[in-house]
Design a protein around this motif. Structure first.
Motif, PDB file in Angstrom:
ATOM      1  N   VAL A 162       0.881  -1.168   0.000  1.00  0.00           N
ATOM      2  CA  VAL A 162       0.000   0.000   0.000  1.00  0.00           C
ATOM      3  C   VAL A 162       0.920   1.219   0.000  1.00  0.00           C
ATOM      4  CG1 VAL A 162      -1.810   1.275   1.189  1.00  0.00           C
ATOM      5  CG2 VAL A 162      -1.762  -1.232   1.302  1.00  0.00           C
ATOM      6  N   ALA A 163       0.935   1.952  -1.088  1.00  0.00           N
ATOM      7  CA  ALA A 163       1.851   3.084  -1.234  1.00  0.00           C
ATOM      8  C   ALA A 163       1.155   4.378  -0.823  1.00  0.00           C
ATOM      9  CB  ALA A 163       2.322   3.187  -2.683  1.00  0.00           C
ATOM     10  N   ALA A 164       1.787   5.112   0.092  1.00  0.00           N
ATOM     11  CA  ALA A 164       1.263   6.408   0.521  1.00  0.00           C
ATOM     12  C   ALA A 164       2.090   7.514  -0.108  1.00  0.00           C
ATOM     13  CB  ALA A 164       1.299   6.519   2.043  1.00  0.00           C
ATOM     14  N   ASP A 167       0.682  13.081  -3.689  1.00  0.00           N
ATOM     15  CA  ASP A 167      -0.158  13.427  -4.834  1.00  0.00           C
ATOM     16  C   ASP A 167      -0.530  12.142  -5.572  1.00  0.00           C
ATOM     17  OD1 ASP A 167      -1.236  14.261  -7.275  1.00  0.00           O
ATOM     18  OD2 ASP A 167       0.038  16.034  -7.382  1.00  0.00           O
ATOM     19  N   LYS A 168      -1.726  11.654  -5.328  1.00  0.00           N
ATOM     20  CA  LYS A 168      -2.144  10.386  -5.953  1.00  0.00           C
ATOM     21  C   LYS A 168      -2.241  10.494  -7.461  1.00  0.00           C
ATOM     22  CE  LYS A 168      -5.921   9.277  -3.736  1.00  0.00           C
ATOM     23  NZ  LYS A 168      -7.063   8.439  -3.298  1.00  0.00           N
ATOM     24  N   ARG A 176       2.579   2.293  -8.970  1.00  0.00           N
ATOM     25  CA  ARG A 176       1.965   1.033  -9.412  1.00  0.00           C
ATOM     26  C   ARG A 176       2.867   0.292 -10.403  1.00  0.00           C
ATOM     27  NH1 ARG A 176      -3.319   0.164  -7.913  1.00  0.00           N
ATOM     28  NH2 ARG A 176      -4.463   1.971  -7.102  1.00  0.00           N
ATOM     29  N   THR A 177       3.628   1.037 -11.212  1.00  0.00           N
ATOM     30  CA  THR A 177       4.537   0.372 -12.147  1.00  0.00           C
ATOM     31  C   THR A 177       5.639  -0.389 -11.416  1.00  0.00           C
ATOM     32  OG1 THR A 177       6.051   2.267 -12.366  1.00  0.00           O
ATOM     33  CG2 THR A 177       4.154   2.179 -13.865  1.00  0.00           C
ATOM     34  N   LEU A 178       5.878  -0.031 -10.157  1.00  0.00           N
ATOM     35  CA  LEU A 178       6.913  -0.696  -9.363  1.00  0.00           C
ATOM     36  C   LEU A 178       6.368  -1.865  -8.555  1.00  0.00           C
ATOM     37  CD1 LEU A 178       8.728   2.511  -8.084  1.00  0.00           C
ATOM     38  CD2 LEU A 178       9.580   0.919  -9.801  1.00  0.00           C
ATOM     39  N   GLY A 179       5.031  -2.005  -8.526  1.00  0.00           N
ATOM     40  CA  GLY A 179       4.446  -3.136  -7.821  1.00  0.00           C
ATOM     41  C   GLY A 179       3.456  -2.798  -6.736  1.00  0.00           C
ATOM     42  N   ALA A 180       3.203  -1.498  -6.482  1.00  0.00           N
ATOM     43  CA  ALA A 180       2.199  -1.138  -5.480  1.00  0.00           C
ATOM     44  C   ALA A 180       0.820  -1.579  -5.953  1.00  0.00           C
ATOM     45  CB  ALA A 180       2.210   0.367  -5.232  1.00  0.00           C
ATOM     46  N   GLU A 181       0.079  -2.233  -5.076  1.00  0.00           N
ATOM     47  CA  GLU A 181      -1.260  -2.719  -5.431  1.00  0.00           C
ATOM     48  C   GLU A 181      -2.358  -1.756  -5.001  1.00  0.00           C
ATOM     49  OE1 GLU A 181      -0.320  -7.509  -5.329  1.00  0.00           O
ATOM     50  OE2 GLU A 181      -1.361  -6.595  -3.647  1.00  0.00           O
ATOM     51  N   ALA A 182      -2.053  -0.871  -4.064  1.00  0.00           N
ATOM     52  CA  ALA A 182      -3.010   0.136  -3.638  1.00  0.00           C
ATOM     53  C   ALA A 182      -2.251   1.432  -3.382  1.00  0.00           C
ATOM     54  CB  ALA A 182      -3.747  -0.302  -2.375  1.00  0.00           C
ATOM     55  N   VAL A 183      -2.912   2.562  -3.607  1.00  0.00           N
ATOM     56  CA  VAL A 183      -2.295   3.872  -3.418  1.00  0.00           C
ATOM     57  C   VAL A 183      -3.220   4.737  -2.574  1.00  0.00           C
ATOM     58  CG1 VAL A 183      -1.375   5.940  -4.532  1.00  0.00           C
ATOM     59  CG2 VAL A 183      -1.155   3.712  -5.662  1.00  0.00           C
ATOM     60  N   SER A 190      -9.336   8.078   4.903  1.00  0.00           N
ATOM     61  CA  SER A 190      -9.108   6.693   5.305  1.00  0.00           C
ATOM     62  C   SER A 190      -8.021   6.085   4.439  1.00  0.00           C
ATOM     63  CB  SER A 190     -10.393   5.871   5.157  1.00  0.00           C
ATOM     64  OG  SER A 190     -10.127   4.492   5.338  1.00  0.00           O
ATOM     65  N   TRP A 191      -7.189   5.259   5.062  1.00  0.00           N
ATOM     66  CA  TRP A 191      -6.155   4.563   4.306  1.00  0.00           C
ATOM     67  C   TRP A 191      -6.539   3.107   4.060  1.00  0.00           C
ATOM     68  CZ3 TRP A 191      -0.710   6.460   6.380  1.00  0.00           C
ATOM     69  CH2 TRP A 191      -0.510   7.770   5.923  1.00  0.00           C
ATOM     70  N   GLY A 192      -7.821   2.827   4.121  1.00  0.00           N
ATOM     71  CA  GLY A 192      -8.302   1.500   3.767  1.00  0.00           C
ATOM     72  C   GLY A 192      -8.155   0.491   4.888  1.00  0.00           C
ATOM     73  N   GLU A 193      -8.043  -0.768   4.504  1.00  0.00           N
ATOM     74  CA  GLU A 193      -7.952  -1.847   5.486  1.00  0.00           C
ATOM     75  C   GLU A 193      -6.660  -1.740   6.299  1.00  0.00           C
ATOM     76  OE1 GLU A 193     -10.259  -4.195   6.147  1.00  0.00           O
ATOM     77  OE2 GLU A 193     -11.557  -3.127   4.735  1.00  0.00           O
TER      78      GLU A 193
END
Length: 306
Positions: A162-164, A167-168, A176-183, A190-193
């Protein structure tokens, strides 16, 4: 020789180029003709906030031109890289022998400063987080030089990233090109789960949000230069733990040497990639600081010396 310095604290505009004598290496030191210098957030922040002007440090890569008394592991002409704590923004810099390592023949100086120190920091963060396969890992400053390394290393552990980022819109696709599955964005409500591990290097309010993002039994690894408070109540509520480190603290030299070899091997194999946002001439160091301060960089910012 030319060197970038500053006399008062402030923004990038306080940096200036000066002509100074070439330094002489002391005991167990190398004089390196610099080809590339990595710009770090701690150095940029030190110029801006002080508390007083100090010599600028950074990662350097280049060719050994002189040896101080007692040097045994290097020879004239060796290509090396390492973290230089003083006067790194220069045509020539003095590097402690124990901080230096060789650059493989297949690699250039820019790759060396983008890979080795940032990779070691990310490698140590992953080790401190005890990351397991199938876990979820939050990485702050994910588009930085260290962050880009951390994303790839976490993925190699078989964990979900999960990449924080600040600037999304601009940085989301990049990480995401490096492998992050969520941003997630720093300002997202909220930062999700909840995550199993948080690798945090921003500090301040972001550090507090990273603690709150931990799930039950989560682990926080803090390693940034910016301070921040960790609420013990939040840790106790989650049954979570927190640890921290600094790369300048004592460590087993053989461990760092092993990790450096791993980084070069993985880079040569092609799955650990460096990301360089910009190569900027040494004389335009102020521009490099502007890029870092604006948090616009996607990967490492490097000064090149002609």
């Amino acid at each position: 020789m030319r060197r970038v310095n500053y006399a008062v604290n402030g923004g990038p505009e306080v940096l200036f180029v000066e002509d100074v004598p070439t330094p002489v290496p002391g005991p167990s030191q190398l004089l390196v003709r610099c080809e590339a210098v990595g710009v770090t957030w701690p150095a940029v922040r030190r110029v801006r906030e002080g508390p007083e002007p100090v010599p600028l440090g950074g990662e350097v890569a280049g060719v050994v031109e002189a040896l101080g008394p007692g040097v045994r592991g290097f020879r004239l002409g060796d290509r090396v890289t390492g973290l230089c704590f003083e006067h790194a923004y220069a045509e020539r810099a003095v590097l402690a022998e124990h901080m230096a390592s060789r650059v493989p023949e297949h690699a250039d100086a820019v790759t060396a400063v983008a890979l080795v120190h940032s990779g070691l920091v990310a490698r140590k963060a992953c080790a401190a987080g005890l990351i397991g396969r199938g876990e979820s890992v939050l990485i702050t400053a994910a588009a930085s030089g260290v962050g880009t390394m951390a994303i790839q290393l976490v993925r190699a552990h078989g964990a979900r990233v999960v990449a924080a980022v600040g600037d999304k819109q601009d940085k989301g696709a990049f990480v995401r090109t490096l492998g992050a599955e969520a941003v997630v964005g720093y300002d997202d409500p909220s930062w999700g789960e909840p995550v199993d591990v948080a690798l945090e290097c921003v500090g301040g309010e972001v550090l507090d949000k990273a603690v709150r993002a931990l799930g039950r039994g989560g682990r926080l690894v803090a390693f940034g230069a910016q301070p921040g408070a960790i609420c013990s109540g939040e840790l106790m509520t989650r049954g979570a733990s927190a640890t921290g480190f600094r790369m300048g603290s004592p460590a087993t030299p053989s461990l760092y040497a092993c990790w450096r070899d791993e980084l070069w091997d993985w880079h040569r194999e092609g799955w650990l990639r460096t990301r360089v946002h910009a190569e900027i001439p040494l004389a335009r160091a102020a521009r490099a600081h502007e890029v870092i301060e604006s948090r616009a960089n996607l990967g490492k910012v490097v000064l090149v010396v002609d």
